[in-house]
Each structure stands twice: as C-alpha cells, then as structure tokens.
Motif scaffolding. Structure first.
Motif, short mmCIF file in Angstrom:
data_model
loop_
_atom_site.label_atom_id
_atom_site.label_comp_id
_atom_site.label_asym_id
_atom_site.label_seq_id
_atom_site.Cartn_x
_atom_site.Cartn_y
_atom_site.Cartn_z
N THR A 171 48.12 16.22 54.23
CA THR A 171 49.08 16.74 53.26
C THR A 171 48.49 16.78 51.86
N ALA A 172 47.77 15.72 51.49
CA ALA A 172 47.14 15.68 50.16
C ALA A 172 46.11 16.80 50.02
N ILE A 173 45.37 17.08 51.09
CA ILE A 173 44.39 18.17 51.04
C ILE A 173 45.09 19.51 50.89
N ARG A 174 46.21 19.70 51.58
CA ARG A 174 46.98 20.95 51.43
C ARG A 174 47.49 21.12 50.00
N ILE A 175 47.92 20.02 49.39
CA ILE A 175 48.39 20.09 48.00
C ILE A 175 47.25 20.49 47.08
N GLU A 176 46.07 19.91 47.28
CA GLU A 176 44.93 20.26 46.43
C GLU A 176 44.53 21.71 46.60
N ARG A 177 44.66 22.23 47.82
CA ARG A 177 44.35 23.65 48.04
C ARG A 177 45.32 24.54 47.29
N ARG A 178 46.59 24.16 47.27
CA ARG A 178 47.58 24.93 46.49
C ARG A 178 47.25 24.88 45.00
N TYR A 179 46.86 23.70 44.54
CA TYR A 179 46.46 23.57 43.13
C TYR A 179 45.26 24.47 42.83
N ALA A 180 44.29 24.46 43.73
CA ALA A 180 43.08 25.27 43.52
C ALA A 180 43.42 26.75 43.46
N THR A 181 44.34 27.20 44.33
CA THR A 181 44.76 28.60 44.31
C THR A 181 45.41 28.95 42.98
N GLY A 182 46.26 28.05 42.49
CA GLY A 182 46.90 28.29 41.20
C GLY A 182 45.90 28.33 40.06
N GLU A 183 44.86 27.49 40.13
CA GLU A 183 43.85 27.49 39.07
C GLU A 183 43.05 28.78 39.07
N VAL A 184 42.82 29.35 40.25
CA VAL A 184 42.12 30.63 40.32
C VAL A 184 42.92 31.71 39.61
N VAL A 185 44.23 31.73 39.83
CA VAL A 185 45.09 32.71 39.16
C VAL A 185 45.06 32.52 37.65
N VAL A 186 45.14 31.26 37.21
CA VAL A 186 45.15 30.98 35.77
C VAL A 186 43.83 31.39 35.13
N GLN A 187 42.71 31.06 35.77
CA GLN A 187 41.41 31.45 35.22
C GLN A 187 41.26 32.96 35.17
N SER A 188 41.78 33.66 36.17
CA SER A 188 41.73 35.13 36.16
C SER A 188 42.52 35.69 34.99
N LEU A 189 43.69 35.10 34.72
CA LEU A 189 44.49 35.56 33.59
C LEU A 189 43.78 35.31 32.26
N LYS A 190 43.00 34.24 32.18
CA LYS A 190 42.22 34.00 30.97
C LYS A 190 41.24 35.14 30.71
N TYR A 191 40.52 35.55 31.76
CA TYR A 191 39.55 36.64 31.59
C TYR A 191 40.26 37.94 31.24
N VAL A 192 41.41 38.18 31.83
CA VAL A 192 42.18 39.38 31.50
C VAL A 192 42.61 39.35 30.04
N LEU A 193 43.02 38.18 29.57
CA LEU A 193 43.46 38.05 28.18
C LEU A 193 42.32 38.31 27.21
N ILE A 194 41.18 37.65 27.43
CA ILE A 194 40.05 37.81 26.52
C ILE A 194 39.50 39.23 26.59
N GLY A 195 39.34 39.76 27.81
CA GLY A 195 38.86 41.14 27.94
C GLY A 195 39.82 42.14 27.34
N GLY A 196 41.12 41.90 27.51
CA GLY A 196 42.11 42.81 26.94
C GLY A 196 42.04 42.85 25.43
N ILE A 197 41.81 41.70 24.80
CA ILE A 197 41.70 41.67 23.34
C ILE A 197 40.46 42.43 22.87
N VAL A 198 39.35 42.23 23.56
CA VAL A 198 38.10 42.89 23.17
C VAL A 198 38.24 44.41 23.22
#
Length: 231
Positions: A171-198
């Motif tokens: 169960t703890a491993i499944r939770i960490e996988r969900r966290y990792a998936t969410g972090e991928v989305v957040v990091q992608s939004l960061k690149y979209v934000l910075i690229g969008g400003i440029v």
C-alpha cells in the motif's frame, strides 16, 4: 534597499525555523500529555472494549502526523507572504502573463486536489493495517509466555503479522507511485509556465527581453513557495 531586504531575509531565515520547530515540539508534547490524561480518565469499559492497537496508533503515529502537518503549515507561512508580494509584481509587469500564470497555478491546484483525493483511501487503508499490526504486537506481548508453549498459535500470529506487514508495504508503494505521478504533472506544468512566458510576452508585444527576464525571475522564485503553500 536590496541589501536591507537581503539582510532582513537572512535574519528571518535563521530565526524562523528555530521558532517554528520549538512551537511544533511543544505542541506535540502538549498533545501527548492531553491524550495520556484522557486515557487515564477513561472508564475501564472503554479501555476494555477499544482496540488497543488503535489507542497505540493515536498516541504515536497520529500525533506524529499532526506534528508534520503543523510543521508544514508553519513552513508555508513565509511562502504565502512571499507570494502576496510576488504575484502583484507579475500583474504590474504584464496582465496577460499574470492571467496565464494564474491559469497554470489553478491547474496545479486541481492536480494536487485530485492527487490527494486518490491517495486518501489508500492512506486510510494503510492506517487500518498499522492498527492491525499494533494489535498483533499487543497480543504477542500480552500472551508471550503462552505463545512460547503454544507453537500453533505462535505460528498463526507470525503469519498474520507477515501478511499485514506485506500488505502495508504494498500500500505504501502504491501511495508513492500516486505521488510520483502527481509530481510528473506538476513538473510538466512548470515547463509549460516558463515556456509560455518566454514565447507569450514577445508574441503579445508586452515588452523586450528585459521584461521577459524580470517575469521569469519573479515566476521562478515563486514556484517553490507556491508548491509549499499548496502541499
């Protein structure tokens, strides 16, 4: 002005974590004292009918979780103050970029919300498994002499502990996988934000490279505090 602000920030950065940790430690100690007093004032029937594993979990693990939440909230306070000054600066530099940035941040908030919603059930299941583990440990301690003489019962308890610990690990491993998936989305939004400003600022004719650099500076410095507030 810049040097004065830098000096003030350095002093606060040195003092605030110590004060926050002191407050969190005292809060945790006070919470443990109050829980212990309530347990001592409880009726014998309540103690007998309650799961001892649940009582152990509340006094130990749940107090630690409450302490972590308190620490996170105190750490997010300076970040919230920084955002209160940084976001209006973006609005002054470029209204379209401010709207675009707020849209990306809103997507990040939604991402964190759905992530927490998906993980909530798993966290509850993990808590129930930890309580079950505490129950079995309490049974082992309470009937230690009997278990030494009764091998089948000892084998059953050992097997149940193994199953509980294994399920909790999965169960703890499944939770960490969900966290990792969410972090991928957040990091992608960061690149979209910075690229969008440029690309957005020159496209809209909002300013030259100096304005782009100023916006990027404010946005990049705001990403860390924004994540701290959201989490």
């Amino acid at each position: 002005v810049f040097l004065a602000a830098l000096a003030g920030y350095s002093v606060l950065h040195l003092i605030y974590p110590v004060l926050a940790q002191t407050l969190v430690a005292r809060t945790a100690a006070d919470l443990r004292r109050r829980l212990t007093r309530r347990l001592l004032d409880a009726t014998p029937l309540y103690v007998q009918t309650s799961k001892h594993g649940s009582l152990y979990h509340v006094i130990t693990t749940d107090v630690q979780v409450a302490t972590q939440i308190s620490r996170a909230m105190l750490e997010a306070l300076p970040a919230a103050v920084f955002l209160a000054f940084a976001l209006p600066q973006v609005l002054l530099l470029s209204v379209p970029v401010a709207v675009f940035s707020l849209g990306i941040m809103a997507c990040g908030l939604l991402g964190y919300y759905f992530q927490r919603r998906a993980i909530g059930g798993l966290n509850q299941h993990l808590r129930s498994l930890e309580i079950r583990y505490f129950e079995r440990v309490a049974d082992i301690v309470a009937g230690f002499r009997e278990l030494k003489l009764h091998r089948p019962r000892r084998a059953d308890l050992s097997a149940e502990v193994d199953r509980t610990v294994g399920e909790a690990c999965d169960t703890a491993i499944r939770i960490e996988r969900r966290y990792a998936t969410g972090e991928v989305v957040v990091q992608s939004l960061k690149y979209v934000l910075i690229g969008g400003i440029v690309f957005l600022v020159p496209f809209l004719g909002q300013g030259d490279s100096t304005v782009v650099f100023q916006l990027l500076t404010v946005i990049i410095f705001s990403l860390g505090p924004f994540e701290a507030v959201v989490k």
